[in-house]
Design a protein around this motif. Structure first.
Motif, short mmCIF file in Angstrom:
data_model
loop_
_atom_site.label_atom_id
_atom_site.label_comp_id
_atom_site.label_asym_id
_atom_site.label_seq_id
_atom_site.Cartn_x
_atom_site.Cartn_y
_atom_site.Cartn_z
N LEU A 98 0.62 -0.71 -0.30
CA LEU A 98 0.41 -0.09 -0.31
C LEU A 98 1.19 1.34 -0.39
O LEU A 98 0.55 2.67 -0.70
N VAL A 99 1.85 1.27 0.40
CA VAL A 99 2.88 2.66 0.74
C VAL A 99 3.41 3.03 -1.36
O VAL A 99 3.39 3.81 -1.00
N PHE A 100 3.30 1.90 -1.51
CA PHE A 100 4.40 2.27 -3.22
C PHE A 100 2.46 1.95 -3.82
O PHE A 100 3.04 4.03 -4.14
N VAL A 101 1.84 2.03 -3.62
CA VAL A 101 0.14 3.19 -4.95
C VAL A 101 0.09 4.19 -3.49
O VAL A 101 -0.16 5.23 -4.18
N GLY A 102 0.62 4.37 -2.21
CA GLY A 102 0.26 5.72 -1.44
C GLY A 102 1.27 6.82 -2.39
O GLY A 102 0.75 7.93 -2.56
N LEU A 103 2.57 6.55 -2.54
CA LEU A 103 3.73 7.54 -3.03
C LEU A 103 3.40 7.77 -4.09
O LEU A 103 3.48 9.44 -4.90
N LEU A 104 2.86 6.58 -5.45
CA LEU A 104 2.93 7.23 -6.52
C LEU A 104 1.16 7.98 -6.85
O LEU A 104 1.68 9.37 -7.65
N LEU A 105 0.19 7.62 -5.79
CA LEU A 105 -0.63 8.62 -5.72
C LEU A 105 -0.36 10.19 -5.40
O LEU A 105 -0.88 11.24 -5.69
N LEU A 106 0.56 10.36 -4.57
CA LEU A 106 0.78 11.98 -3.84
C LEU A 106 1.37 12.39 -4.60
O LEU A 106 0.96 12.99 -4.40
N PHE A 107 2.41 12.13 -5.46
CA PHE A 107 3.26 12.55 -6.32
C PHE A 107 2.19 12.31 -7.88
O PHE A 107 3.07 12.97 -8.42
N PHE A 108 1.10 12.78 -8.13
CA PHE A 108 0.52 12.30 -9.09
C PHE A 108 -0.18 13.95 -9.64
O PHE A 108 -0.76 15.04 -8.62
N PRO A 109 1.06 14.03 -10.39
CA PRO A 109 0.34 15.52 -11.12
C PRO A 109 -1.21 16.58 -11.41
O PRO A 109 -1.67 16.11 -12.96
N TRP A 110 -1.28 16.07 -10.69
CA TRP A 110 -2.89 16.76 -10.58
C TRP A 110 -3.71 17.17 -11.45
O TRP A 110 -4.70 17.92 -11.81
N LEU A 130 -4.59 8.78 2.33
CA LEU A 130 -4.36 7.41 1.95
C LEU A 130 -2.80 7.23 2.25
O LEU A 130 -2.32 6.10 2.94
N TYR A 131 -2.58 7.95 1.81
CA TYR A 131 -0.36 7.13 1.97
C TYR A 131 -0.78 7.51 3.91
O TYR A 131 0.39 6.20 3.93
N ALA A 132 -0.73 8.80 4.16
CA ALA A 132 -0.38 8.70 6.16
C ALA A 132 -1.37 7.46 6.42
O ALA A 132 -0.40 6.96 7.31
N THR A 133 -2.09 6.75 5.89
CA THR A 133 -2.81 5.72 6.38
C THR A 133 -2.00 5.33 6.36
O THR A 133 -1.47 3.48 7.31
N ALA A 134 -1.42 4.05 5.29
CA ALA A 134 -0.35 2.99 5.09
C ALA A 134 0.71 3.55 5.80
O ALA A 134 1.67 2.85 6.13
N GLN A 135 1.46 4.55 5.49
CA GLN A 135 2.48 4.95 6.38
C GLN A 135 2.56 4.70 7.68
O GLN A 135 3.14 3.97 8.23
N SER A 136 0.87 4.90 8.22
CA SER A 136 1.75 4.64 9.95
C SER A 136 0.83 2.90 10.10
O SER A 136 1.47 2.97 11.42
N PHE A 137 0.33 2.41 9.69
CA PHE A 137 0.31 1.40 9.77
C PHE A 137 1.61 0.03 9.60
O PHE A 137 2.33 -1.02 9.68
N VAL A 138 3.13 0.70 8.78
CA VAL A 138 4.07 0.37 8.66
C VAL A 138 5.01 0.50 9.64
O VAL A 138 5.52 0.25 10.64
N LEU A 139 4.38 2.38 10.24
CA LEU A 139 5.74 3.14 11.27
C LEU A 139 5.19 2.93 12.49
O LEU A 139 6.60 2.54 13.55
N ILE A 140 4.15 2.54 12.49
CA ILE A 140 3.45 2.55 14.79
C ILE A 140 3.86 1.03 14.34
O ILE A 140 4.87 1.19 16.17
#
Length: 543
Positions: A98-110, A130-140
């Motif tokens: 989910l981190v991969f998908v989240g980072l891709l969407l985060l830097f998508f040029p809207w 969405l990215y923050a949620t995926a990140q938290s499920f890793v980093l916490i």
């Protein structure tokens, strides 16, 4: 002939392979933090075209969301029974893709989707959440896993030193390389950011999977199930040592977030403003100006690790943190006097420059700044397990997830507050973001301007790039008032934050000897007798 006694083996020793497997997780933790902090502000303002002042509420809202979900994730990980992948690594394994998908969407040029600023803001907020949620499920789980690697004071410092070294090396790469792949002046409407996000998304996903699959914890505790309530949520705040640790961590994170988020903005639009103008107009890259200086900050932190480890052994963690903070403050204060480049003549067809801060001096400042930052970063990271030991003594059970969740909530909230101030000040001071116009509208206003040439928009020189029925106007300079606001917020705000960090650190009393006594007390089987209760009270009084 006398025989030399065999060297005593530390039963709590963590093998090198296990340390490396654990440290791989912070390739994501350190690297992603710096990609977002260094690139996200220029990406949103100079590529997507979101006004700087809008970043105030965008960052505030998304960071608060990030903080709100963290305690719940911490509770979830505390309540899981240890299995093949422990209590924590299981969640890292599931969240890694989910981190991969989240980072891709985060830097998508809207800007490729719409020219509406409102819609762009909505898209950015949704994908950031969405990215923050995926990140938290890793980093916490990862930060909780750190305290479970070992309970030995020195070994815990060594484990975290390897982890921080991996984090810093990842940070160096993630400061230097992404900016070479993706830049506002590439002239491709931001498509280069998709490639950058895909490359580093794969790297981060693999690093998380290595930790989830191959690292092993020494401390295995049963599931701790508690009701999700406000009282349980804030329970760790009862521990004074935790509040002090939290204060140091929050100050470091907030100051780092402010400094890294606006480092390129400070270099490009203030310190090296004429070089940036020339590079942008010629279609070049910012390497090796701002990028090298930023990379030097993290390289210096690697060399600073042995220094602060030695300082902790000789003095204390409190002393190491204060030393790093004082170096940081002193170097930052001197940066107020760095001269910016000046222009003899600027027109739409030519630029004559300049004098300013030499490159070698900027690199020295980057190294010195990084050396100071190293102490303030390492001490909180290496202290989390110690603080959880105190929490176990105080509450009678280990709940690293609850401590980690609350820490991330307050940490991200503090970052949100800190990060919301510079965009507000800089935006009100007249910062000009990238503009997008329909080709017909642009032609009506400016005629047949040359692709790659310049026009003046809102009294600011902008580079013209034609796209599919749209024209991008990329600012290559900023107003004088915006430049002053960039300089003052970038330098003075972190200084004020770190002064507060020093004040908090002066109250931190957990030493190596005291931590070892706490570990021994926690290891006692009988904890309902008067002897243990007296020992517990005496230890807590010393804190």
């Amino acid at each position: 002939m006398s025989k030399t006694a065999p060297k005593e083996v530390n039963p709590n020793r963590v093998k090198l392979g296990n340390k490396i497997a654990f440290a791989c997780g912070d390739i994501f933790g350190g690297g992603s933090f710096n990609i977002i902090n260094f690139l996200f502000t220029p990406f949103l303002t100079l590529v997507v075209g979101i006004p700087m002042i809008h970043l105030t509420w965008i960052l505030l809202l998304t960071k608060i969301w990030d903080g709100i979900i963290d305690p719940f994730i911490g509770k979830i990980t505390d309540g899981k029974q240890p299995g093949k992948y422990g209590k924590r690594r299981y969640f890292m394994l599931i969240a890694a893709p989910l981190v991969f998908v989240g980072l891709l969407l985060l830097f998508f040029p809207w800007n490729l989707v719409t020219n509406s600023v409102a819609l762009k803001c909505v898209f950015v907020v949704i994908v950031y959440m969405l990215y923050a949620t995926a990140q938290s499920f890793v980093l916490i789980p990862y930060y909780s896993h750190a305290s479970e690697m070992t309970d030995d004071f020195n070994e815990r410092n060594n484990v975290n030193a390897v982890r921080i070294a991996f984090s810093i090396m990842s940070s160096v790469i993630c400061v230097a390389v992404p900016g070479m792949i993706a830049s506002p002046n590439k002239g491709d409407d931001g498509k280069c950011y998709i490639l950058m996000a895909a490359i580093f998304g794969v790297i981060f996903t693999v690093s998380i999977l290595i930790t989830a699959l191959f690292s092993r914890e020494q401390i295995v505790t049963p599931a701790v199930k508690t009701k999700i309530s406000f009282k349980e949520f804030v329970r760790p705040l009862k521990v004074k040592t935790y509040r002090q640790y939290l204060g140091m961590q929050m100050c470091t994170s907030m100051a780092m977030a402010v400094m890294s988020s606006f480092f390129f903005t400070f270099c490009d639009f203030y310190l090296r403003r004429m070089s940036y103008t020339e590079i942008t107009l010629n279609g070049g890259s910012r390497f090796p100006i701002a990028t090298v200086a930023a990379a030097m900050m993290f390289i210096a932190q690697i060399f600073a690790l042995p220094f602060y480890l030695k300082l902790i052994k000789i003095k204390s963690k409190r002393f190491a943190y204060i030393t790093g903070a004082l170096i940081w403050i002193a170097v930052a204060a001197l940066m107020l006097f760095l001269p910016a480049e000046t222009a003899i003549n600027v027109s739409e067809s030519s630029i004559s420059t300049k004098s300013g801060t030499p490159t070698w001096l900027l690199i020295i400042f980057g190294l010195a700044l990084g050396f100071g930052i190293g102490g303030t970063v390492f001490v909180p990271h290496s202290s989390f397990g110690d603080v959880c030991d105190v929490g176990e003594l105080y509450f009678g059970e280990r709940t690293e997830g609850a401590f980690s969740g609350l820490t991330n909530f307050l940490n991200t909230t503090a970052q949100a507050i800190g990060l919301s101030i510079p965009p507000l000040v800089i935006g009100l001071a007249g910062y000009v973001e990238t503009q997008y116009m329909e080709t017909a509208e642009f032609t009506k206003l400016y005629g047949d301007a040359v692709n790659g040439g310049t026009v003046t928009f809102n009294d600011i020189l902008c580079k013209v790039t034609y796209g599919n029925n749209t024209v991008q106007l990329l600012p290559v300079e900023q107003t004088e008032s915006a430049q002053l606001a960039i300089k003052l917020t970038f330098i003075l705000l972190p200084i004020a934050i770190m002064v507060l960090g020093i004040i908090i650190a002066c109250r931190y009393k957990l030493t190596k000897n005291l931590q070892q006594k706490i570990v021994e007390a926690n290891a006692l089987e009988k904890k309902d007798g008067d002897e243990f209760k007296q020992m517990r009270e005496e230890l807590l009084k010393q804190l």
